[in-house]
Each structure stands twice: as C-alpha cells, then as structure tokens.
Design a protein around this motif. Structure first.
Motif, PDB file in Angstrom:
ATOM      1  N   THR A 134       0.865  -1.170   0.000  1.00 33.56           N
ATOM      2  CA  THR A 134       0.000   0.000   0.000  1.00 33.56           C
ATOM      3  C   THR A 134       0.908   1.227   0.000  1.00 33.56           C
ATOM      4  OG1 THR A 134      -0.076   0.014   2.413  1.00 33.56           O
ATOM      5  CG2 THR A 134      -1.856  -1.147   1.261  1.00 33.56           C
ATOM      6  N   VAL A 168      -7.840  -1.707   1.272  1.00 32.32           N
ATOM      7  CA  VAL A 168      -7.003  -2.286   0.210  1.00 32.32           C
ATOM      8  C   VAL A 168      -5.849  -3.156   0.719  1.00 32.32           C
ATOM      9  CG1 VAL A 168      -7.583  -0.485  -1.447  1.00 32.32           C
ATOM     10  CG2 VAL A 168      -5.552  -0.216  -0.004  1.00 32.32           C
ATOM     11  N   LEU A 215     -12.625   2.422  -2.953  1.00 26.10           N
ATOM     12  CA  LEU A 215     -11.668   1.750  -2.059  1.00 26.10           C
ATOM     13  C   LEU A 215     -10.530   2.709  -1.705  1.00 26.10           C
ATOM     14  CD1 LEU A 215     -11.377  -1.746  -3.785  1.00 26.10           C
ATOM     15  CD2 LEU A 215     -12.639  -1.193  -1.710  1.00 26.10           C
ATOM     16  N   GLN A 216     -10.853   3.951  -1.430  1.00 31.20           N
ATOM     17  CA  GLN A 216      -9.808   4.935  -1.184  1.00 31.20           C
ATOM     18  C   GLN A 216      -9.538   5.112   0.304  1.00 31.20           C
ATOM     19  OE1 GLN A 216     -11.861   7.363  -3.798  1.00 31.20           O
ATOM     20  NE2 GLN A 216     -10.514   6.898  -5.504  1.00 31.20           N
ATOM     21  N   GLY A 272      -5.612   4.666   0.188  1.00 36.34           N
ATOM     22  CA  GLY A 272      -5.979   3.510  -0.614  1.00 36.34           C
ATOM     23  C   GLY A 272      -5.153   3.285  -1.866  1.00 36.34           C
ATOM     24  N   SER A 325      -5.261   3.722  -7.358  1.00 39.60           N
ATOM     25  CA  SER A 325      -6.365   3.550  -6.407  1.00 39.60           C
ATOM     26  C   SER A 325      -7.603   3.156  -7.198  1.00 39.60           C
ATOM     27  CB  SER A 325      -6.617   4.826  -5.602  1.00 39.60           C
ATOM     28  OG  SER A 325      -7.159   5.836  -6.407  1.00 39.60           O
ATOM     29  N   PHE A 365     -12.173  -4.179 -10.738  1.00 36.87           N
ATOM     30  CA  PHE A 365     -12.064  -2.885 -10.072  1.00 36.87           C
ATOM     31  C   PHE A 365     -11.958  -1.793 -11.128  1.00 36.87           C
ATOM     32  CE2 PHE A 365     -10.386  -5.785  -6.854  1.00 36.87           C
ATOM     33  CZ  PHE A 365     -11.125  -5.398  -5.748  1.00 36.87           C
ATOM     34  N   TYR A 369      -5.258  -6.758  -0.466  1.00 36.31           N
ATOM     35  CA  TYR A 369      -4.846  -7.074  -1.833  1.00 36.31           C
ATOM     36  C   TYR A 369      -3.330  -7.097  -2.037  1.00 36.31           C
ATOM     37  CZ  TYR A 369      -9.781  -6.322  -2.490  1.00 36.31           C
ATOM     38  OH  TYR A 369     -11.147  -6.409  -2.376  1.00 36.31           O
ATOM     39  N   LEU A 417      -2.248   1.749  -4.118  1.00 33.19           N
ATOM     40  CA  LEU A 417      -1.515   0.493  -4.142  1.00 33.19           C
ATOM     41  C   LEU A 417      -0.275   0.644  -5.003  1.00 33.19           C
ATOM     42  CD1 LEU A 417      -4.621  -1.779  -4.603  1.00 33.19           C
ATOM     43  CD2 LEU A 417      -3.179  -1.686  -2.566  1.00 33.19           C
TER      44      LEU A 417
END
Length: 169
Positions: A12, A74, A68-69, A17, A64, A49, A77, A19
């Motif tokens: 992350t 997150v 899912l922010q 959020g 992002s 997504f 994942y 990635l």
C-alpha cells in the motif's frame, strides 16, 4: 474471458488507498487510466475494479480503485496479481510483441540448433530487458533482448532466432 497479468501489488502507499504495483506492462498509463477496469486475482477469483487514480512514484505505478480509497480497504490485496481482459490489449506495431507472445517460444541459433525455451522476459529498471532461456541441459541463460542478439521472432513457428556469440550461453 482470458486474462493477461500486468503486475503485482507489492504494498500500500499512504492512507488513501493507493496500491504500489510492480508492473509487467509497458503501457501503465493506459492500463490504469481513470475509469478503466482491471482484475485483481484473490482467493481464486478475478475481482473487477474501476481505476480511480494513477500516478508514478520512484518507478512504480500507484493506483487507487473507485470506492476503495482507504488503506484499511485495500491492505487485503497486497501480493495479489493484477490482470486485464486479453481483448483489451492494443495492437502493437509490426515487430513488437507482448511478453506472453515471446515466453514459451523455442530459442534456436541462426543454424536452427535448439538452445532451449524462453521462460521469461525480465526487466531491468532503465536498462535493456533480458530473455531467460531454459537450456536443454536444465541450466539457464540470460540473453539481452536487443536486435544484436534477437534476430527474428517466428511466432507462427513457435521460435525465436538468437545470434550466439562466444560467452553468451
């Protein structure tokens, strides 16, 4: 639907959020443009997504996803791979190939002698890519993926022709 892996979520980034992705694509800005769909493979499923944002930081895509922010949404994942629908790939110019088209080809020298099989195309940040060849004897060789060594890709015949010089293999 057939999927193509374009990267792996390695961590992350921040609390909003984002990635951090190790990219396997040469088209990150296109793959992760706002509103595009990617698939994260988790627990045996391809989860769709919608991209909310994309930027680069120190050579890594930061992405992002819509709704899912938040880091708490997150984190699950991390270590998952990111895919696209194979049909979403753009057509390349003549003489250009996707990694998946090269990997698995039989590597032969200019005389037709089998050297092995291309097992991977490996990126070196900023330098030339390399082909990893699994040789017939079970050992491996790295060959620069440059025109000086890669003489011809015969995709239909399932082979790639390599110019072998002393010390290459």
């Amino acid at each position: 639907m057939e999927y193509i892996c374009i990267g792996k979520i390695v961590n992350t980034f921040g609390i909003k959020g984002e990635l951090k992705i190790r990219s396997y694509s040469d088209f990150d800005a296109e793959r992760y443009k706002k509103g595009s769909t990617v698939y994260v493979f988790k627990d045996g499923k391809y989860l769709p997504f919608i991209t909310a944002s994309y930027r680069e930081h120190k050579g890594f895509p930061l992405v992002s996803f819509r709704d899912l922010q938040d880091i708490n949404l997150v984190e699950q994942y991390k270590d998952c791979e990111v895919y696209i629908d194979k049909d979403a790939r753009k057509q390349l110019k003549a003489g250009e190939y996707y990694r998946s088209e090269i990997e698995g080809l039989k590597a032969v020298d200019e005389n037709g002698n089998v050297l092995g099989t291309v097992s991977a195309i490996e990126e070196t940040l900023g330098a030339n890519n390399y082909m990893r060849i699994e040789k017939e004897d079970g050992s491996e060789a790295l060959i620069p993926y440059v025109p000086a060594f890669v003489k011809e890709v015969k995709k239909e015949e399932g082979m790639i022709v390599i110019h072998v010089v002393e010390g290459l293999l």
